[in-house]
Scaffold this active site. Sequence first.
Site, short mmCIF file in Angstrom:
data_model
loop_
_atom_site.label_atom_id
_atom_site.label_comp_id
_atom_site.label_asym_id
_atom_site.label_seq_id
_atom_site.Cartn_x
_atom_site.Cartn_y
_atom_site.Cartn_z
N HIS A 160 -1.62 -5.90 1.62
CA HIS A 160 -2.82 -6.72 1.45
C HIS A 160 -2.37 -8.10 0.97
O HIS A 160 -1.39 -8.21 0.24
CB HIS A 160 -3.75 -6.10 0.40
CG HIS A 160 -4.81 -7.03 -0.11
ND1 HIS A 160 -6.05 -7.17 0.49
CD2 HIS A 160 -4.80 -7.90 -1.18
CE1 HIS A 160 -6.76 -8.07 -0.18
NE2 HIS A 160 -6.02 -8.52 -1.19
N GLU A 198 -7.67 -11.70 -7.84
CA GLU A 198 -6.89 -10.49 -7.59
C GLU A 198 -5.65 -10.40 -8.48
O GLU A 198 -5.25 -9.32 -8.91
CB GLU A 198 -6.51 -10.42 -6.11
CG GLU A 198 -7.74 -10.19 -5.23
CD GLU A 198 -7.47 -10.30 -3.74
OE1 GLU A 198 -8.41 -10.07 -2.95
OE2 GLU A 198 -6.32 -10.61 -3.36
N TYR A 217 -11.84 -3.84 -4.02
CA TYR A 217 -12.35 -4.13 -2.67
C TYR A 217 -13.87 -4.28 -2.64
O TYR A 217 -14.50 -4.04 -1.61
CB TYR A 217 -11.93 -3.01 -1.70
CG TYR A 217 -10.48 -3.10 -1.26
CD1 TYR A 217 -10.05 -4.16 -0.48
CD2 TYR A 217 -9.57 -2.12 -1.61
CE1 TYR A 217 -8.74 -4.25 -0.05
CE2 TYR A 217 -8.25 -2.19 -1.18
CZ TYR A 217 -7.84 -3.26 -0.41
OH TYR A 217 -6.54 -3.34 0.02
N THR A 233 -4.61 -7.67 10.73
CA THR A 233 -5.06 -6.55 9.91
C THR A 233 -4.82 -5.20 10.58
O THR A 233 -4.38 -4.24 9.95
CB THR A 233 -6.57 -6.70 9.60
OG1 THR A 233 -6.77 -7.95 8.93
CG2 THR A 233 -7.05 -5.58 8.71
N LYS A 279 0.83 -1.21 0.00
CA LYS A 279 0.00 0.00 0.00
C LYS A 279 0.87 1.26 0.00
O LYS A 279 2.08 1.20 0.22
CB LYS A 279 -0.94 -0.03 1.21
CG LYS A 279 -1.98 -1.16 1.13
CD LYS A 279 -2.93 -1.12 2.31
CE LYS A 279 -3.98 -2.22 2.22
NZ LYS A 279 -4.92 -2.19 3.37
N ASN A 324 -2.20 -0.05 6.71
CA ASN A 324 -1.56 -1.21 7.32
C ASN A 324 -0.55 -1.89 6.38
O ASN A 324 -0.36 -3.11 6.44
CB ASN A 324 -2.62 -2.21 7.80
CG ASN A 324 -3.51 -2.73 6.69
OD1 ASN A 324 -3.37 -2.33 5.53
ND2 ASN A 324 -4.43 -3.62 7.03
N ARG A 347 3.05 -5.54 8.97
CA ARG A 347 2.14 -4.51 9.48
C ARG A 347 2.63 -3.92 10.80
O ARG A 347 2.43 -2.73 11.08
CB ARG A 347 0.73 -5.08 9.61
CG ARG A 347 0.05 -5.23 8.25
CD ARG A 347 -1.20 -6.06 8.33
NE ARG A 347 -1.94 -6.04 7.07
CZ ARG A 347 -2.82 -6.97 6.70
NH1 ARG A 347 -3.07 -8.01 7.52
NH2 ARG A 347 -3.45 -6.89 5.54
#
Length: 375
Positions: free
Chosen positions: A205, A216, A136, A178, A98, A202, A192
């Site tokens: 994914h 995905e 998502y 998470t 991310k 975080n 994370r």
Amino acid sequence: MYEERYAFLAEWYDPCATLLRRFQLLYYPEDGSVEMFDVKNRRIFLRRTKCNELHQEDLFVGSRVNVFSRHLNLIEYGDQYTANKLGSKKERTLAMIKPDAITKIGDILEMLYSVNLMVTRAKMVKLTWDQAADFYLEHQSKPFFNNLVQFVSSGPVIALELMGEEAISVWRGLLGPTDSAVAQWEAQQSVRAQFGTDGVKNAGHGSDSVAAAARELEFFFPSTMCHGPSNTATCADCTCCIIKPHAISEGMTGKILNSIFAAGFEISALQMFSMDRANAEEFHEVYKGVMTEYPSMVSELCSGPCMALEIRGKDSPKTFREFCGPADPEIAQYLRPTTLRALYGKSKVQNAVHCTDLPDDGVLEVQYFFKILDG
């Protein structure tokens, strides 16, 4: 006496004919030789030949192998014997880094390497709001959905295809809980815990099932001719860096990326490519007839996946070239011991990285990878 052999059904995309061709690939472990049969035309495509670039550990369904500069996808076991002998728990999964952890990609790759997960595809992209919402979609009814979509579309992300034994659970274990605050309490060495902030910011994914992984991965790396999310190359005020196949196969990618970030350079685009010989010859054409190593440079570039980077920084073509060091690692170790080639190079051909030599060629080399090859 029976000679052991393994059989696979393999696919190869023929760029000249724009066709997907299927072959039966036979591998003989005793001497490392291969044979290939054209399935459609029912004829021998490659007579039995020793192939030093193919190894038994590369052979499993879902793998991509290099056979004399052709990159083949192994899609099925060719017989029950091969399935029984080589069938394993190897899986593919998606890892998405991310926006908050982009500059930690080197550390994350080091962590992946430590748990025997192999990165087989990688691409830095900038998702639109709609693309992030599509990705998502299963969380659409959740209270955190809007914040999550907003965050993931706020800056670049890096999509990785990971391959390895039980890759889905191994990567999710490496990610940690998470909520980053929980991760810092329960799994302090996780991604994370080290790089995340909360339950949305975080760091990464991971797909939660085989079906989710397939969906995905298709989102970021479509198997059809349609295009996934676009790369982030600016093709302006930049220079090109290629992490060479030998450095990737030896697990040096994370260290090299960390060195680049530590030196203050910006990596504004990143993508893995598997070059065929024609592309490698075209890219290195400026060295043809000039450097005696030209044929070996071409062979190295198409010997496995490489990673192309768009590098930005003050006077980047000149300063990054200095940071890479002399082309010969032995000279680099003597004159410039802290440069990339001094630290990670092995020979004048396997010298860890290619960098743009002439300032005017920086944009052109970036365009070659991120506009032409990924066009």
